[in-house]
Design a protein around this motif. Structure first.
Motif, PDB file in Angstrom:
ATOM      1  N   TYR A   1       0.030   4.197  -2.322  1.00  0.00           N
ATOM      2  CA  TYR A   1      -1.276   4.826  -2.108  1.00  0.00           C
ATOM      3  C   TYR A   1      -1.305   5.789  -0.935  1.00  0.00           C
ATOM      4  CZ  TYR A   1      -2.418   0.958  -5.147  1.00  0.00           C
ATOM      5  OH  TYR A   1      -2.424   0.072  -6.189  1.00  0.00           O
TER       6      TYR A   1
ATOM      7  N   TYR B   1       4.874  11.320  -4.470  1.00  0.00           N
ATOM      8  CA  TYR B   1       4.283  10.058  -4.040  1.00  0.00           C
ATOM      9  C   TYR B   1       5.175   9.318  -3.040  1.00  0.00           C
ATOM     10  CZ  TYR B   1       0.380  10.179  -7.236  1.00  0.00           C
ATOM     11  OH  TYR B   1      -0.783  10.519  -7.849  1.00  0.00           O
TER      12      TYR B   1
ATOM     13  N   PRO C   1      -2.531   9.387  -2.364  1.00  0.00           N
ATOM     14  CA  PRO C   1      -3.965   9.382  -2.678  1.00  0.00           C
ATOM     15  C   PRO C   1      -4.854   9.208  -1.444  1.00  0.00           C
ATOM     16  CG  PRO C   1      -2.807   8.074  -4.279  1.00  0.00           C
ATOM     17  CD  PRO C   1      -1.819   8.433  -3.214  1.00  0.00           C
ATOM     18  N   PHE C   2      -4.420   8.398  -0.476  1.00  0.00           N
ATOM     19  CA  PHE C   2      -5.206   8.240   0.752  1.00  0.00           C
ATOM     20  C   PHE C   2      -5.253   9.544   1.530  1.00  0.00           C
ATOM     21  CE2 PHE C   2      -5.476   7.327   5.288  1.00  0.00           C
ATOM     22  CZ  PHE C   2      -6.700   6.682   5.323  1.00  0.00           C
TER      23      PHE C   2
ATOM     24  N   LEU D   1       0.804  -1.217   0.000  1.00  0.00           N
ATOM     25  CA  LEU D   1       0.000   0.000   0.000  1.00  0.00           C
ATOM     26  C   LEU D   1       0.842   1.275   0.000  1.00  0.00           C
ATOM     27  CD1 LEU D   1      -2.764  -1.080   2.529  1.00  0.00           C
ATOM     28  CD2 LEU D   1      -2.877  -1.076   0.042  1.00  0.00           C
TER      29      LEU D   1
ATOM     30  N   LEU E   1      -4.489   9.287  -7.763  1.00  0.00           N
ATOM     31  CA  LEU E   1      -3.628   8.186  -8.183  1.00  0.00           C
ATOM     32  C   LEU E   1      -3.523   8.116  -9.700  1.00  0.00           C
ATOM     33  CD1 LEU E   1      -1.959   5.693  -7.426  1.00  0.00           C
ATOM     34  CD2 LEU E   1      -4.066   4.375  -7.545  1.00  0.00           C
TER      35      LEU E   1
END
Length: 140
Positions: A22, A81, A25-26, A19, A58
């Motif tokens: 991500y 990121y 994006p989270f 993960l 994302l």
């Protein structure tokens, strides 16, 4: 019992690495969803807005990285990121190091190694989506 604990910690570490890409994006989804909820949206509406904004973050990041030809822009996008993923990796490794590492200096070392590994994983997973640039075949 010890084997189950080792399997559980290993599964948790695998999940963190899976993960890692991500994290940004989270973060975006959570903050936009909370802003929508505090702005008067219902719980379902805020959840929907958060999910859409996270997915859009994302996808747009991956498309922008893959479409850009300038190395500096790719580095900026990949860093955007990788840094939140590295911070998350640091926090998780630091929390897990409290389980079996008695010295604070070694906890910091393990936490820094976790940050580097998780941030590197996020960087690598983002760069996988990009195709390599065109090669100059004039010399062939």
């Amino acid at each position: 019992m010890l084997a189950l604990n080792a399997i559980g910690v290993g599964l948790f570490c695998w999940l963190i690495f899976a993960l890692a890409v991500y994290a940004l994006p989270f973060f975006v989804a959570f903050n936009i969803g909370m802003a929508a909820f505090e702005g008067g949206a219902s719980l379902l509406g805020a959840l929907l807005v958060g999910i859409v904004s996270g997915a859009l973050t994302l996808v747009l990041g991956q498309v922008a990285f893959a479409a850009s030809r300038r190395l500096a822009l790719r580095i900026v996008i990949a860093t955007a990121y990788a840094v939140p993923a590295a911070v998350a990796g640091y926090q998780v490794a630091f929390a897990l190091s409290h389980i079996g590492v008695p010295l604070p200096a070694w906890r910091e070392i393990f936490a820094c190694l976790g940050a580097v590994c998780v941030g590197g994983t996020a960087w690598t997973r983002l760069t996988v989506f990009a195709e390599p640039g065109p090669f100059d075949l004039a010399g062939w």
